[in-house]
Each structure stands twice: as C-alpha cells, then as structure tokens.
Scaffold this motif. Structure first.
Motif, mmCIF file in Angstrom:
data_model
loop_
_atom_site.group_PDB
_atom_site.id
_atom_site.type_symbol
_atom_site.label_atom_id
_atom_site.label_comp_id
_atom_site.label_asym_id
_atom_site.label_seq_id
_atom_site.Cartn_x
_atom_site.Cartn_y
_atom_site.Cartn_z
ATOM 1 N N ASN A 1 -20.466 11.299 -3.591
ATOM 2 C CA ASN A 1 -21.787 12.041 -3.992
ATOM 3 C C ASN A 1 -22.370 11.523 -5.260
ATOM 4 O OD1 ASN A 1 -21.929 14.564 -2.078
ATOM 5 N ND2 ASN A 1 -19.659 14.510 -2.912
ATOM 6 N N SER A 2 -21.990 10.257 -5.343
ATOM 7 C CA SER A 2 -22.607 9.357 -6.665
ATOM 8 C C SER A 2 -23.965 9.253 -6.415
ATOM 9 C CB SER A 2 -21.803 8.234 -7.005
ATOM 10 O OG SER A 2 -21.985 7.209 -6.132
ATOM 11 N N LYS A 3 -24.894 8.717 -7.426
ATOM 12 C CA LYS A 3 -26.028 8.134 -7.271
ATOM 13 C C LYS A 3 -26.330 6.754 -7.026
ATOM 14 C CE LYS A 3 -28.057 12.283 -8.126
ATOM 15 N NZ LYS A 3 -28.699 12.835 -7.096
ATOM 16 N N ILE A 4 -25.062 6.126 -6.901
ATOM 17 C CA ILE A 4 -25.080 4.583 -6.709
ATOM 18 C C ILE A 4 -25.496 4.153 -5.356
ATOM 19 C CG2 ILE A 4 -23.558 2.677 -6.581
ATOM 20 C CD1 ILE A 4 -21.279 4.058 -8.055
ATOM 21 N N GLU A 5 -26.619 3.271 -5.379
ATOM 22 C CA GLU A 5 -27.354 2.929 -4.409
ATOM 23 C C GLU A 5 -26.261 1.683 -3.792
ATOM 24 O OE1 GLU A 5 -31.373 1.025 -2.731
ATOM 25 O OE2 GLU A 5 -31.332 1.734 -4.687
ATOM 26 N N ALA B 1 -18.181 16.826 3.173
ATOM 27 C CA ALA B 1 -19.110 17.850 3.858
ATOM 28 C C ALA B 1 -20.303 17.847 2.967
ATOM 29 C CB ALA B 1 -18.233 19.032 4.080
ATOM 30 N N TYR B 2 -20.033 17.861 1.818
ATOM 31 C CA TYR B 2 -21.404 18.305 0.817
ATOM 32 C C TYR B 2 -22.129 17.038 0.916
ATOM 33 C CZ TYR B 2 -23.766 19.354 -3.434
ATOM 34 O OH TYR B 2 -24.880 19.708 -4.374
ATOM 35 N N ARG B 3 -21.638 15.426 0.961
ATOM 36 C CA ARG B 3 -22.215 14.624 0.998
ATOM 37 C C ARG B 3 -23.192 14.360 2.356
ATOM 38 N NH1 ARG B 3 -23.538 9.294 0.386
ATOM 39 N NH2 ARG B 3 -24.096 8.332 2.677
#
Length: 257
Positions: A191-195, A126-128
């Motif tokens: 929710n990571s910063k991985i592209e 949900a947060y993502r």
C-alpha cells in the motif's frame, strides 16, 4: 461466448487459490506454492485474453481482484500463519498451543495468538486490491507492490526451507521477529506510494523497455543460479530499480522545467 473466456480463466485462478488455501492449512506449503503459482499464471492470461478478444469489462475487473484476494492475499496470510507457528517451536510440525502467546482459547482448543499476525498480509492485500479497482492511473505502472509479487515473496520462504536447507537461512526465516518484520514490510509495500514498473510492452524497442529487458534477463539468471532464494532477490531488485528509475525521471523533469 468469447466474452466469458477471460472470466472463466479468472475463475480458474479462484479455484487454484481455494486449493492452495486447503493445502496451506494442512501445512503442505510446497503444494500450496504450486497452486498459487498456477493461479498467478491464470491471473496473467485472463487479462491477456481480455485484451486479445477485446472483451474487457467492469465485471472482469472486479472478479480479477476477488480472485487475487484469495490466491495472492488469503494464501500468503495462511503461509505466514504457519511460518510464525513454526518459529514458536523451531520445527516444521508446529504446535500452535506452545509458547507464551497462548491468549486465544475456544472450548478445548488453545492457540498462540502470534501466528494470527500473518493475516495482516491478507488484510493489506485486500485493501490494496480495493484501491486498485478505483485507480484508473495504474496502466503502465503500479503504485505499491502488486499482490502476486508479494505472494511469491511469502511463498518462497517455505520453499527455501525445504530445498536449500541451510542452517543460517533456516535460522533467519524461522526467527519470529524476522517474520513479524517481513509481515509489516509486506503490508507497507503493498500500500505504499512507490511507483513500480509493469511488465507491459507497448513496443519491442530496447531503448523504450531497457529496464524491463534487464529485469527479465536478471530474473532468468538468478532463478537458474539461486533457485528459490532468487525470489526475494528479484523482488528487492524490482522495488529498488523502480525507485532509482523514478528518481531519474524526476531529475529529468526538473532539468527540463
């Protein structure tokens, strides 16, 4: 009239998610997985329909994420709830009042609190999705693991138990600490910063889409040979290949700067 077609397809995703949730609660995880897959297919076609008909809208964007919260967020959380319950008993017919985690009681019902940890996946999903709706940069790529991919990862576990029936795999999947660790990893990846690259083709050139073509071919080969066990392997390859590709892009930028 045509502007309502993508939204109707999205609502079919909502319906599939609701049906999948019911079957997941009933511990019919195979059927739940089927409806999640069907919902993900509708999730793909609603966006495709919006682009083809040129009727993309803010309503459609919000509705799409709400549908994903159910199909790719709530249902995986329920499935992990069931798997964590099984890990307490070591069997398919989980007794959620067994074990030493009996901390939640209401009237005549006593439940182990550990299975509820599975809903961390729902919270993270949900947060993502809320972040995704506010991010205008995720067009040709994703930041963090997409919720449908994560849902397929979680839903593959009961299918591996059912169809592979390997003692080693069963022992790993029904290990409560493995499931807790996977839940934490799942929430992190979402929710990571991985592209991560998206399977969206601006043209059909192999040079411009080499990674996408290789990924699709590998998916077909792995699914044909490993069946449901291929799903975790595909997700792992998806994340690792994206990270390697990102490193290559950074190196090229550093060389040209």
């Amino acid at each position: 009239m045509k502007k309502h077609i993508p939204n109707f397809i999205t609502l079919l995703n909502v319906l599939c998610g609701c049906v999948a949730a019911v079957f997941a609660v009933l511990n019919k995880l195979e059927v739940a997985a089927l409806f999640v897959l069907l919902g993900i297919i509708f999730d793909f076609f609603d966006g495709l329909a919006a682009r083809v008909l040129n009727v993309r809208s803010e309503l459609g964007l919000q509705l799409d994420s709400l549908a994903d919260v159910i199909t790719s967020g709530l249902v995986p959380g329920i499935v992990m709830f069931q798997l964590l319950g099984m890990s307490r008993t070591g069997g398919w017919n989980a007794d959620f009042s067994s074990g030493s985690w009996n901390l939640l009681a209401w009237d005549d019902v006593t439940l182990s609190i550990l299975p509820f940890f599975g809903f961390v996946i729902t919270m993270a999903s949900a947060y993502r999705l809320a972040k995704f709706n506010l991010d205008e940069n995720q067009v040709s790529s994703f930041i963090g693991l997409p919720t449908p991919a994560n849902a397929l990862l979680i839903l593959s576990l009961p299918l591996i138990l059912l169809y592979h029936n390997n003692n080693f795999l069963n022992g790993v999947i029904l290990n409560q600490w493995f499931l807790v660790g996977l839940t934490i990893l799942s929430a992190f990846l979402l929710n990571s910063k991985i592209e991560l690259f998206a399977l969206k083709f601006s043209n059909w050139s192999f040079k411009d889409n080499a990674l996408r073509y290789i990924f699709i071919i590998l998916c077909i080969v792995l699914l044909a040979t490993l069946k449901f066990l291929a799903v975790p392997a595909i997700i792992a390859f998806y994340v690792l290949s994206s990270m390697i590709g990102n490193t290559g892009k950074k190196n090229k930028r550093n060389e040209t700067s």
